[in-house]
Design an enzyme around this catalytic site. Structure first.
Site, PDB file in Angstrom:
ATOM      1  CG  HIS A  79      13.308 -34.647  18.117  1.00 47.47           C
ATOM      2  ND1 HIS A  79      13.454 -33.325  18.478  1.00 47.47           N
ATOM      3  CD2 HIS A  79      14.554 -35.082  17.815  1.00 47.47           C
ATOM      4  CE1 HIS A  79      14.727 -32.985  18.387  1.00 47.47           C
ATOM      5  NE2 HIS A  79      15.417 -34.043  17.992  1.00 47.47           N
TER       6      HIS A  79
ATOM      7  CD  GLU B 259      14.721 -35.140  21.346  1.00 47.68           C
ATOM      8  OE1 GLU B 259      15.030 -36.207  20.764  1.00 47.68           O
ATOM      9  OE2 GLU B 259      15.438 -34.134  21.301  1.00 47.68           O
TER      10      GLU B 259
END
Ligand code: TA6
Length: 289
Positions: free
Chosen positions: A162, A260
């Site tokens: 992320h 991400e």
């Protein structure tokens, strides 16, 4: 950041163990790059190639108590992405990882952290696993999450690397090569492959290229090469949501974008004894503009 670090121990000529508030961190200082990796969450917090600006965003209000997720860096979302279960984005980002390997040469430093099931993870998710997170820190940053099913039954998982990227001005930032389709808050949208930021963006791009680019007005383009993912998630909270977040300054959204490498649907099967790899490679390239 530097002034909040307290030296604890030398691990190799380029790697020290240090304390950052309540976190134990690996401080990498190599001629090719500097980096910081928290053992809590197995989370890279900083990556600065020699002679370049910081590539990774860390909130100036990030909670560094080692009790809640750290806002910024590269949180490891696993074994699920999002709010499919609790805690949101899984338990890997709030678990304590072990340093298992540290190697360096002229090109950079390689660090491997590991995480295995324990009573806490089994209470949340009833599967045996071994995660290896490998960071290769040099001119570029290569991050690989190797997932092994070490139990006797198959499981399904999801997750994400992320990554929070540092940008000068989100309103002058574009993410490109994202493909012709995305979902956002459960709805489908057509796309021209480029994300611009004028408010909250929380999109799962399902047909993105393996390499996507973060393009800014003046700064060099950042290339992000992903593999093992089935979506590229692009997230910026925008002004209104950011104002409600306790671990971001009111203007924090202006200087970050998450791009991400994600398994967004939590449907990746893994048979007993098998491995699966989710990765992202990040580097600056000369700007096309
Ligand atoms: O990856 C995008 C996202 O799932 C957004 O929906 C947003 O909530 C963000 O991650 C941050 O999640 P967190 O649990 O760290 O607050």
């Amino acid at each position: 950041m530097k002034q909040r670090l307290t030296y604890l121990k030398t691990l190799s000529s380029s790697v020290n163990l240090a304390q950052l508030e309540d976190l134990h961190v690996l401080q990498i200082q190599h001629k090719k790059a500097q980096a910081l990796i928290s053992l809590f969450g197995g989370q890279l917090l900083s990556f600065k190639p020699a002679g370049q600006d910081e590539l990774i965003w860390l909130s100036d209000k990030a909670d560094l108590s080692g009790k809640t997720p750290i806002r910024g860096g590269i949180p490891i979302c696993w074994p699920w992405f999002g709010k499919a279960n609790l805690p949101a984005h899984g338990f890997a980002r709030t678990s304590l990882w072990q340093l298992s390997h540290c190697h360096e040469n002229d090109a950079g430093v390689q660090i491997t952290l590991t995480l295995q099931e324990d009573a806490n993870t089994l209470a949340l998710w009833p599967h045996a696993f071994t995660l290896e997170m490998q960071f290769t820190i040099g001119d570029s940053l290569d991050v690989r999450l190797n997932v092994k099913n070490s139990g006797s039954k198959p499981f399904f998982f999801g997750g994400a690397l992320h990554t929070y990227f540092a940008v000068r001005d989100i309103s002058k930032t574009q993410v490109t090569q994202l493909g012709r389709h995305y979902t956002e808050h459960g709805k489908n949208y057509a796309s021209d492959g480029t994300a611009n930021f004028t408010g909250e963006v929380d999109r799962n791009y399902l047909q993105a290229s393996a390499t996507v680019s973060i393009i800014q007005e003046i700064e060099p383009t950042i290339e992000v090469h992903n593999s093992g993912n089935n979506a590229v998630v692009v997230w910026n909270p925008g002004q209104a949501l950011c104002a409600k977040m306790s671990d971001m300054s009111a203007d924090g959204y202006q200087s970050m974008v998450c791009v991400e490498s994600a398994i967004y649907d939590n449907q990746m099967p893994l048979a007993s004894g098998q491995h699966s790899l989710l990765s992202t490679r990040i580097a600056r390239v000369p700007s096309a503009r």
